[in-house]
Design a protein around this motif. Structure first.
Motif, PDB file in Angstrom:
ATOM      1  N   UNK A   1       0.840  -1.205   0.000  1.00 24.78           N
ATOM      2  CA  UNK A   1       0.000   0.000   0.000  1.00 24.78           C
ATOM      3  C   UNK A   1       0.875   1.254   0.000  1.00 24.78           C
ATOM      4  N   UNK A   2       1.935   1.243   0.815  1.00 27.09           N
ATOM      5  CA  UNK A   2       2.849   2.405   0.853  1.00 27.09           C
ATOM      6  C   UNK A   2       3.561   2.546  -0.492  1.00 27.09           C
ATOM      7  N   UNK A   3       3.925   1.427  -1.105  1.00 24.36           N
ATOM      8  CA  UNK A   3       4.608   1.480  -2.414  1.00 24.36           C
ATOM      9  C   UNK A   3       3.663   2.056  -3.477  1.00 24.36           C
ATOM     10  N   UNK A   4       2.387   1.671  -3.417  1.00 26.19           N
ATOM     11  CA  UNK A   4       1.414   2.200  -4.400  1.00 26.19           C
ATOM     12  C   UNK A   4       1.233   3.703  -4.219  1.00 26.19           C
ATOM     13  N   UNK A   5       1.268   4.154  -2.960  1.00 21.35           N
ATOM     14  CA  UNK A   5       1.130   5.601  -2.709  1.00 21.35           C
ATOM     15  C   UNK A   5       2.310   6.350  -3.332  1.00 21.35           C
ATOM     16  N   UNK A   6       3.527   5.783  -3.211  1.00 20.32           N
ATOM     17  CA  UNK A   6       4.714   6.410  -3.847  1.00 20.32           C
ATOM     18  C   UNK A   6       4.502   6.454  -5.361  1.00 20.32           C
ATOM     19  N   UNK A   7       4.040   5.342  -5.926  1.00 15.08           N
ATOM     20  CA  UNK A   7       3.873   5.258  -7.383  1.00 15.08           C
ATOM     21  C   UNK A   7       2.850   6.289  -7.865  1.00 15.08           C
TER      22      UNK A   7
ATOM     23  N   UNK B   1       3.704  -1.057 -13.860  1.00 15.00           N
ATOM     24  CA  UNK B   1       2.673  -1.707 -14.668  1.00 15.00           C
ATOM     25  C   UNK B   1       1.955  -2.771 -13.840  1.00 15.00           C
ATOM     26  N   UNK B   2       2.695  -3.473 -12.962  1.00 15.30           N
ATOM     27  CA  UNK B   2       2.055  -4.487 -12.103  1.00 15.30           C
ATOM     28  C   UNK B   2       1.510  -3.860 -10.819  1.00 15.30           C
ATOM     29  N   UNK B   3       2.221  -2.843 -10.322  1.00 16.77           N
ATOM     30  CA  UNK B   3       1.825  -2.231  -9.047  1.00 16.77           C
ATOM     31  C   UNK B   3       0.521  -1.436  -9.204  1.00 16.77           C
ATOM     32  N   UNK B   4       0.404  -0.732 -10.333  1.00 18.03           N
ATOM     33  CA  UNK B   4      -0.800   0.057 -10.608  1.00 18.03           C
ATOM     34  C   UNK B   4      -1.409  -0.460 -11.911  1.00 18.03           C
TER      35      UNK B   4
END
Ligand code: SF4
Ligand code: SF4
Length: 404
Positions: A219-225, A254-257
């Motif tokens: 979730x934190x990684x997606x917020x950065x992205x 591409x996979x994260x979002x």
């Protein structure tokens, strides 16, 4: 379903000789095959998330040497992220990035102020004493990895070349740009300007998200992205990222979002060396005095992006520069994101033979394309009393062009 792809492992063991942590301990639990079995048992409820299992999973460097050579195509990097996310669900005591480090992971005013404070501390003379005083703890280890000085952060915004621009690129600064990569980013900017490109350094950039994702916090990684997509949104501009670790993560947006935004963005991400190889390099005047450089290839560049050929080809285009691939390049140096802080003994054991290889070769510079490897190498060379700079390809090339 998370960890479903562990089933692709046929337990052949071909990955074992390529795994640095298995090489250090010779324990099955520290091998790719063993870690896959542990993740399967964890997901299936046959094993608890106890300290022993956690240590085996946390010991993984994420170097993905196993993934690069696996004949069954096991996506080990993604599985390890999923395994650590599962551990995060099962255990409340999972480490998070320290709150103290968060301001340094930003490229805005707060990030730049934090970087300026850090640089003032590095120049203050307290640095060495405090690192020694805190010798055993993680903070002491982190401080010992800081170089004694660092170039200031470069200004953001649009930088224009002399004459009519040939095109525009955006420079990804990520989380370490302000604190540690002022010199590397300035060299990349100046090279691109000299080759006639406008260089945009947009504000509002964040960490690429790799540190959070590899700690199991998707979730934190997606917020950065999401923040990076907003900051680097101009749809037709190539995004150049100097660090192979960040670039790996940006490609994996591409996979994260999932959806068009992440995929389109990933397609725009470029390697500086590959980009420079497409330019009119003959228009630059390059100092051709003989020099030997030792090239350390980061794992992400070698095992995931597989772009190391561009870095080597670019450096070999320089008249006078003899390019030597550092001995042991097939193995991780131990930096591995925050691994060099959380697992100092393993990190130092993996680095030691590389430092000795540098000592034997005696090059004018060690060149690498990842900030984690660079900080780890710089600390190792300092400790071994070897006075050889560690620089990025852009810094090396720019030093030959500008005569600095
Ligand atoms: S991860 Fe790949 S190479 Fe390693 S044991 Fe499984 S199938 Fe074999
Ligand atoms: S990612 Fe690297 S350290 Fe982790 S299991 Fe694979 S080869 Fe070993």
């Amino acid at each position: 379903m998370p960890l479903e792809d562990t089933d692709r492992c046929v337990m052949c063991g071909l990955c074992l000789p390529h795994c640095p942590t298995y090489g250090l301990t010779r324990q099955e639990g520290d091998s790719p095959r063993g870690r896959i079995s542990l993740m399967q048992a964890l997901a299936g409820g046959q094993l608890p998330a106890d300290d022993r299992l956690t240590a085996h999973l946390d010991g993984c460097l994420g170097c993905r040497a196993c993934e690069a050579m696996c004949p069954s195509g096991v996506p080990f990097g993604r599985l390890m992220d999923e395994g650590r996310a599962l551990l995060r669900e099962m255990r409340e005591d999972r480490p998070k990035l320290p709150a103290l480090a968060r301001p340094l992971l930003r490229s805005d005013r707060i990030g730049r102020s934090a970087a300026a404070l850090l640089h003032a501390y590095q120049r203050s003379g307290v640095h060495g004493t405090l690192s020694r005083a805190l010798d055993r703890g993680r903070l002491g280890r982190a401080l010992s990895l800081l170089p004694p000085g660092a170039a200031p952060a470069i200004p953001g915004g649009l930088h224009r070349p002399a004459g009519t621009p040939r095109g525009r690129v955006s420079l990804f600064t990520g989380c370490t740009g302000a604190a540690f990569e002022g010199g590397a980013l300035a060299a990349a900017r100046d090279l691109l300007l000299a080759l006639g490109h406008e260089v945009d350094i947009p504000g509002g950039q964040d960490c690429c998200g790799a540190l959070d994702l590899h700690a199991g916090d998707a979730a934190a990684a997606r917020a950065c992205a999401t923040r990076n997509l907003a900051a680097l949104g101009a749809p037709d501009t190539p995004v150049i990222a100097l660090n192979s670790g960040c670039r790996t993560q940006l490609h994996e947006y591409a996979q994260l979002l999932p959806g068009e935004a992440g995929g389109t963005f990933a397609d725009r991400v470029r390697d500086l060396c590959g980009f420079l190889l497409e330019q009119d390099l003959e228009s630059l005047t390059v100092d051709s005095r003989p020099a030997t450089v030792a090239v350390h290839l980061p794992c992400t560049l070698r095992n995931v992006l597989r772009e190391h050929g561009a870095m080597l080809a670019l450096l070999r285009r320089l008249p006078g520069t003899e390019v030597v691939e550092l001995e042991g390049n097939a193995y991780c140096c131990g930096a591995a994101g925050t691994h060099m802080i959380s697992h100092p003994q393993a990190a130092d054991a993996l680095l030691a033979p590389k430092i000795e290889a540098v000592r034997r070769l005696g090059p004018q510079a060690v060149i690498t394309a990842n900030i984690g490897c660079s900080l780890h190498f710089q600390a190792g060379l300092r400790q071994a009393d070897i006075d050889i700079p560690v620089v990025t390809p852009a810094e090396w090339i720019w030093s030959l062009v500008s005569g600095q």
